[in-house]
Design a protein around this motif. Structure first.
Motif, PDB file in Angstrom:
ATOM      1  N   ILE A 120       0.542  -1.135  -0.072  1.00  0.00           N
ATOM      2  CA  ILE A 120      -0.061  -0.082   0.210  1.00  0.00           C
ATOM      3  C   ILE A 120       0.725   1.293   0.211  1.00  0.00           C
ATOM      4  CG2 ILE A 120      -1.947   1.748   1.550  1.00  0.00           C
ATOM      5  CD1 ILE A 120      -2.685  -1.337   2.179  1.00  0.00           C
ATOM      6  N   HIS A 133      -7.274  -0.918  -0.425  1.00  0.00           N
ATOM      7  CA  HIS A 133      -6.852  -0.347   0.638  1.00  0.00           C
ATOM      8  C   HIS A 133      -7.383  -0.286   1.641  1.00  0.00           C
ATOM      9  CE1 HIS A 133      -3.278   2.525  -1.909  1.00  0.00           C
ATOM     10  NE2 HIS A 133      -3.355   1.275  -2.679  1.00  0.00           N
ATOM     11  N   GLU A 164      -8.900   6.311   4.546  1.00  0.00           N
ATOM     12  CA  GLU A 164      -8.804   5.841   2.589  1.00  0.00           C
ATOM     13  C   GLU A 164     -10.523   5.513   2.666  1.00  0.00           C
ATOM     14  OE1 GLU A 164      -5.873   2.688   3.948  1.00  0.00           O
ATOM     15  OE2 GLU A 164      -4.539   3.823   1.633  1.00  0.00           O
ATOM     16  N   GLU A 199       0.950   4.501  -2.799  1.00  0.00           N
ATOM     17  CA  GLU A 199       0.699   5.855  -2.648  1.00  0.00           C
ATOM     18  C   GLU A 199       2.015   6.613  -3.051  1.00  0.00           C
ATOM     19  OE1 GLU A 199      -2.151   5.772  -1.092  1.00  0.00           O
ATOM     20  OE2 GLU A 199      -1.965   4.600   0.587  1.00  0.00           O
ATOM     21  N   GLU A 214      -7.784   2.940  -3.723  1.00  0.00           N
ATOM     22  CA  GLU A 214      -7.657   3.549  -3.147  1.00  0.00           C
ATOM     23  C   GLU A 214      -8.841   1.897  -2.262  1.00  0.00           C
ATOM     24  OE1 GLU A 214      -6.037   5.057  -0.775  1.00  0.00           O
ATOM     25  OE2 GLU A 214      -4.925   5.820  -2.264  1.00  0.00           O
TER      26      GLU A 214
HETATM   27 FE   LIG Z   1      -4.215   4.444  -0.078  1.00  0.00          FE
END
Ligand SMILES: [Fe+2]
Ligand SMILES: [Fe+2]
Length: 255
Positions: free
Chosen positions: A105, A194, A158, A109, A191
């Protein structure tokens, strides 16, 4: 892995934040020291005492106002990447699969940061042209267990980004910034895994994702009020595995 994460949190150049070295797949035999709760900061990133005013929707015809927003998003991604690395170090007793996932992750990012930096350039600006605030760093390290970490950063912040990216995509498109709009949509889509990761591990650490269980894992004084956008995008939240009851509670939550 621990050293890689440590170096990313503490790095103090823009180059190191944007292009971390390859990630090793080897682990320390003894737990590392606890990471500091202050990240290294490149000199370009001047910190602001007060949060910058979020430009009004109508003001986004002005590229400098869009650039200010994109710069804020860039800084959010940086803090997310750093905090994933921080959690790897802060919770050394968690399964390796969890900690390895955090590094995946973090690298997403970092990629988002580069995309935002590119868009800043297209708008005629650069990283450092606006001040920043370490809003997430001031809050996230107050969690003392991994369930609270994923509840706050993954499901909370998130999760909120699923709503925010959709709204900003619309606002950017309305003023003719198609590339900026597509970037929001791309980040929003990326996202989703995530948030799914956070929900999976919340269930592992704390039990099923139910409203009350989630809420009680958020560190005071934070409440769900800062963990949703306007409007709540039910479709993407459903896709990541939130139940109708959970989304209803989030939408109607009043502190
Ligand atoms: Fe994220
Ligand atoms: Fe991101």
């Amino acid at each position: 892995m621990e050293r890689w994460a440590w170096d990313y949190v503490h790095a103090d150049t823009l180059a190191a934040k944007l292009e971390p070295p390859p990630r090793p797949d080897r682990w320390e035999t003894a737990p590392p020291p606890r990471p500091s709760i202050r990240p290294g900061r490149p000199p370009e990133l001047r910190s602001l005492e007060r949060p910058p005013k979020t430009p009004k929707a109508g003001a986004l015809v002005d590229p400098s106002k869009r650039a200010q927003l994109v710069h804020t998003f860039f800084h959010h991604e940086l803090q997310a990447a750093e905090l994933m690395c921080w959690a790897l170090l802060a919770f050394p007793d968690t399964p390796r699969a969890f900690r390895r996932g955090l590094t995946h992750i973090a690298l997403d990012e970092v990629r988002h940061m580069r995309l935002y930096a590119d868009h800043l350039e297209r708008l005629g600006f650069a990283v450092g042209d606006f001040g920043v605030r370490d809003w997430f760093w001031e809050r996230v390290p107050s969690v003392s267990e991994p369930a609270a970490f994923v509840a706050l950063l993954g499901i909370g912040f998130e999760g909120a980004n699923l709503d925010h990216t959709e709204r900003f995509a619309r606002l950017f498109r309305d003023v003719g910034d198609e590339e900026g709009a597509r970037l929001q949509e791309l980040v929003g889509r990326e996202e989703e895994p995530h948030v799914r990761f956070a929900i999976h591990w919340f269930e592992h650490f704390a039990g099923g994702l139910e409203w009350e269980r989630w809420r009680t894992h958020l560190p005071a004084p934070l409440t769900p009020i800062v963990m949703r956008g306007k409007p709540v995008v039910r479709e993407s939240r459903r896709r990541v595995g939130m139940s109708e009851a959970f989304i209803d509670a989030l939408e109607s939550y009043v502190p």
